[in-house]
Enzyme design. Structure first.
Site, short mmCIF file in Angstrom:
data_model
loop_
_atom_site.label_atom_id
_atom_site.label_comp_id
_atom_site.label_asym_id
_atom_site.label_seq_id
_atom_site.Cartn_x
_atom_site.Cartn_y
_atom_site.Cartn_z
N VAL A 57 0.84 -1.20 0.00
CA VAL A 57 0.00 0.00 0.00
C VAL A 57 0.88 1.25 0.00
CG1 VAL A 57 -1.82 1.25 1.25
CG2 VAL A 57 -1.77 -1.26 1.27
N THR A 58 0.39 2.32 -0.59
CA THR A 58 1.08 3.60 -0.53
C THR A 58 0.20 4.65 0.12
OG1 THR A 58 0.32 4.15 -2.76
CG2 THR A 58 2.52 3.19 -2.56
N ILE A 59 0.85 5.59 0.80
CA ILE A 59 0.15 6.77 1.29
C ILE A 59 0.04 7.75 0.13
CG2 ILE A 59 2.30 7.81 2.13
CD1 ILE A 59 0.71 9.18 4.34
N SER A 60 -1.08 8.41 0.00
CA SER A 60 -1.29 9.36 -1.09
C SER A 60 -0.27 10.49 -1.06
CB SER A 60 -2.70 9.95 -1.02
OG SER A 60 -3.68 8.98 -1.21
N HIS A 65 -3.90 14.80 -0.53
CA HIS A 65 -4.51 15.06 0.77
C HIS A 65 -4.94 16.53 0.86
CE1 HIS A 65 -2.37 11.40 2.74
NE2 HIS A 65 -3.58 11.09 2.35
N SER A 89 -2.80 4.77 6.05
CA SER A 89 -1.92 5.12 7.17
C SER A 89 -2.65 5.78 8.32
CB SER A 89 -0.83 6.08 6.68
OG SER A 89 -1.40 7.34 6.35
N HIS A 111 -9.47 -2.12 4.52
CA HIS A 111 -9.75 -3.55 4.39
C HIS A 111 -8.58 -4.46 4.72
CE1 HIS A 111 -7.75 -3.10 0.51
NE2 HIS A 111 -7.78 -4.41 0.37
N ASP A 148 -15.25 -3.27 4.46
CA ASP A 148 -15.36 -3.17 3.01
C ASP A 148 -15.86 -1.77 2.67
OD1 ASP A 148 -16.01 -3.29 0.33
OD2 ASP A 148 -17.04 -5.22 0.45
N THR A 221 -12.18 -2.68 -5.08
CA THR A 221 -12.51 -4.10 -5.01
C THR A 221 -11.30 -5.01 -4.86
OG1 THR A 221 -12.52 -4.12 -7.43
CG2 THR A 221 -14.64 -3.89 -6.32
#
Length: 230
Positions: A57-60, A65, A89, A111, A148, A221
């Site tokens: 996963v990455t932080i935006s 933001h 995060s 999720h 979800d 999804t």
């Protein structure tokens, strides 16, 4: 479309966003100044680009933001309620909480269970010396849960502001149903070609949609991969 800058501090990063015109609203500026990315992003926290936070996963990027807080600011007033879907995060949950404090509510939905636990630790490190946000946390008006995001929250509740940090092929009706009148949703929509949209519901419940700019997000999804937003 956007340029990556590696700044030396959170204050310098926010100033860069102000100078780049991503941030013009004083309340959004104050929230980002008070919410240091160093608590939420272990690698290059002050670079204006997405960064890995583990679990694929990455932080935006900070400018994303900034866009979220800027566009949702009218419905992130003290006492408002906000929902962050794909809270990652926990950064945006904290920033929005600072805008709706002291009587507001912010909920994050993520999720990936391990990331939820990490984000809670990030959040507690950030708000440890903030009596107002700690009180919100203790009263469960500031929380991050596994869920979800396509289904919103399990409770029958409505929100003034909803931010979605992953793309949908179309606007999820469940989220529209959970939006107050008036209220706003910021969401990336599309598959191969995506745009960020600001969805607004007026006092009569009528929905309008405004296109902001092109983006690339992982889908709601699927589990995220390295092709994150920018």
């Amino acid at each position: 479309m956007f340029w990556s800058f590696n700044l030396s501090s959170n204050a310098a990063l926010v100033q860069h966003l102000v100078e780049s015109k991503f941030l013009t609203n004083q309340r959004a500026i104050k929230a980002m100044n008070a919410t240091s990315r160093s608590f939420y992003c272990p690698l290059s926290p002050y670079m204006d680009s997405p960064q890995s936070i583990g679990y694929g996963v990455t932080i935006s990027a900070p400018h994303m933001h900034a866009t979220a807080l800027q566009e949702l600011e009218p419905v992130l007033q003290p006492g408002c309620s906000a929902l962050d879907i794909g809270s990652g995060s926990g950064y945006l949950v904290a920033a929005m909480a600072r805008m709706v404090a002291p009587n507001g509510t912010v909920k994050g939905i993520e999720h990936i269970p391990q990331l939820v636990e990490t984000s809670k630790k990030n959040l507690l490190k950030d708000i440890n010396h903030d009596e107002v946000l700690m009180e919100m946390y203790k009263e469960k008006r500031l929380q991050i849960n596994v869920g979800d995001g396509r289904m919103g929250t399990s409770e029958d509740e409505k929100f003034d502001a909803i931010h979605v940090g992953a793309s949908a092929s179309e606007l999820p009706q469940k989220l529209v149903d959970q939006l107050k009148s008036p209220g706003k949703i910021l969401i990336p929509i599309g598959t191969y070609s995506q745009n960020i949209y600001l969805i607004e519901k007026n006092e009569q419940g009528k929905i309008s949609k405004r296109t902001l700019f092109p983006v690339r997000y992982v889908p709601l999804t699927d589990s995220p991969d390295d092709s994150s937003d920018y």
